[in-house]
Design a protein around this motif. Structure first.
Motif, PDB file in Angstrom:
ATOM      1  N   GLY A 180       0.574  -1.189   0.073  1.00 34.40           N
ATOM      2  CA  GLY A 180      -0.231  -0.366  -0.192  1.00 34.40           C
ATOM      3  C   GLY A 180       0.863   1.133   0.126  1.00 34.40           C
ATOM      4  O   GLY A 180       1.661   2.031   1.145  1.00 34.40           O
ATOM      5  N   THR A 181       1.235   2.251  -1.108  1.00 37.85           N
ATOM      6  CA  THR A 181       2.029   3.119  -1.381  1.00 37.85           C
ATOM      7  C   THR A 181       1.383   4.230  -1.936  1.00 37.85           C
ATOM      8  O   THR A 181       1.622   5.050  -2.450  1.00 37.85           O
ATOM      9  CB  THR A 181       2.882   3.003  -2.321  1.00 37.85           C
ATOM     10  N   ILE A 185       7.609  -3.267  -3.288  1.00 35.83           N
ATOM     11  CA  ILE A 185       6.782  -2.607  -2.590  1.00 35.83           C
ATOM     12  C   ILE A 185       5.440  -3.331  -3.649  1.00 35.83           C
ATOM     13  O   ILE A 185       5.958  -4.200  -4.257  1.00 35.83           O
ATOM     14  CB  ILE A 185       6.751  -0.529  -2.571  1.00 35.83           C
ATOM     15  N   SER A 186       3.963  -2.857  -3.082  1.00 34.77           N
ATOM     16  CA  SER A 186       2.769  -3.808  -4.192  1.00 34.77           C
ATOM     17  C   SER A 186       1.893  -2.815  -3.670  1.00 34.77           C
ATOM     18  O   SER A 186       1.419  -2.106  -2.306  1.00 34.77           O
ATOM     19  CB  SER A 186       2.738  -5.008  -3.228  1.00 34.77           C
ATOM     20  N   ASP A 187       0.867  -1.955  -4.662  1.00 34.26           N
ATOM     21  CA  ASP A 187      -0.159  -1.778  -4.721  1.00 34.26           C
ATOM     22  C   ASP A 187      -0.067  -1.911  -5.759  1.00 34.26           C
ATOM     23  O   ASP A 187       0.735  -1.959  -6.816  1.00 34.26           O
ATOM     24  CB  ASP A 187      -0.011  -0.227  -4.914  1.00 34.26           C
ATOM     25  N   VAL A 224       7.734  -6.540   6.805  1.00 32.84           N
ATOM     26  CA  VAL A 224       6.529  -5.482   5.228  1.00 32.84           C
ATOM     27  C   VAL A 224       6.310  -4.404   7.032  1.00 32.84           C
ATOM     28  O   VAL A 224       5.410  -4.860   7.933  1.00 32.84           O
ATOM     29  CB  VAL A 224       5.934  -6.560   4.785  1.00 32.84           C
ATOM     30  N   VAL A 225       5.274  -3.832   5.838  1.00 33.87           N
ATOM     31  CA  VAL A 225       4.761  -2.358   6.407  1.00 33.87           C
ATOM     32  C   VAL A 225       3.047  -2.425   5.741  1.00 33.87           C
ATOM     33  O   VAL A 225       3.194  -2.239   4.296  1.00 33.87           O
ATOM     34  CB  VAL A 225       5.082  -1.019   6.764  1.00 33.87           C
ATOM     35  N   ILE A 226       1.966  -2.386   6.214  1.00 30.49           N
ATOM     36  CA  ILE A 226       0.768  -2.498   5.726  1.00 30.49           C
ATOM     37  C   ILE A 226       0.531  -1.016   5.789  1.00 30.49           C
ATOM     38  O   ILE A 226      -0.310  -0.491   6.987  1.00 30.49           O
ATOM     39  CB  ILE A 226      -0.358  -3.739   6.394  1.00 30.49           C
TER      40      ILE A 226
END
Length: 156
Positions: free
Chosen positions: A11-12, A34-36, A73-75
């Motif tokens: 979530g960026t 990163i993922s989004d 990870v950071v959510i």
């Protein structure tokens, strides 16, 4: 010297980018992935890390988790996604910090807590944390002091 802790950010948007900026100030931390699902948000994350910085970008958080590129990870995805994302993360060995709220329903919070408990034997040193860092910032502390001191009247 210890190895850098490799972070992924799921979530960026605004908060995800803020977490990236904070991570870049920590000695021994590096943002590796990163993922989004939103391409523009992935672009903002790349800008935050630096255009020349190596960063693997995913549209789906499950690809990030399976990549082997992250230790933690950071959510920071939208609140309503936390339950599903957390269950996926808790099925891995990744350390995790999730933005508040933990989930949007009590039922989902209980399911996430149970999943964390169930996995504790497999990964006893894993950190699972819900971030409440703003609560401890000086301006927030001052507002709380004022409210508790009655400055704003009776709070209901």
């Amino acid at each position: 010297m210890t190895e850098a802790l490799r972070y992924g950010v799921i979530g960026t948007g605004m908060m995800g980018t803020e977490h990236i900026n904070n991570l870049l100030h920590l000695d021994g931390a590096t943002v590796t992935a990163i993922s989004d699902p939103v391409a523009e948000s992935r672009d903002w994350a790349q800008l935050a890390v630096g255009l020349d910085a190596p960063l693997t970008r995913f549209a789906d958080h499950r690809e990030l988790l399976a990549s082997g590129l992250c230790d933690a990870v950071v959510i920071a995805s939208p609140n309503h996604t936390h339950h599903d994302v957390l269950l996926d993360v808790l099925a891995t060995s990744h350390h995790v910090m999730v933005e508040k709220p933990l989930c949007t329903t009590v039922k989902d919070c209980r399911a996430v807590a149970a999943a964390a408990d169930d996995a504790a034997d497999r990964w006893p040193d894993r950190v699972v944390w819900m971030g409440l860092e703003y609560r401890y910032m000086p301006p927030t502390q001052e507002v709380l002091r004022e409210v508790r001191g009655g400055t704003v009247g009776r709070v209901r």
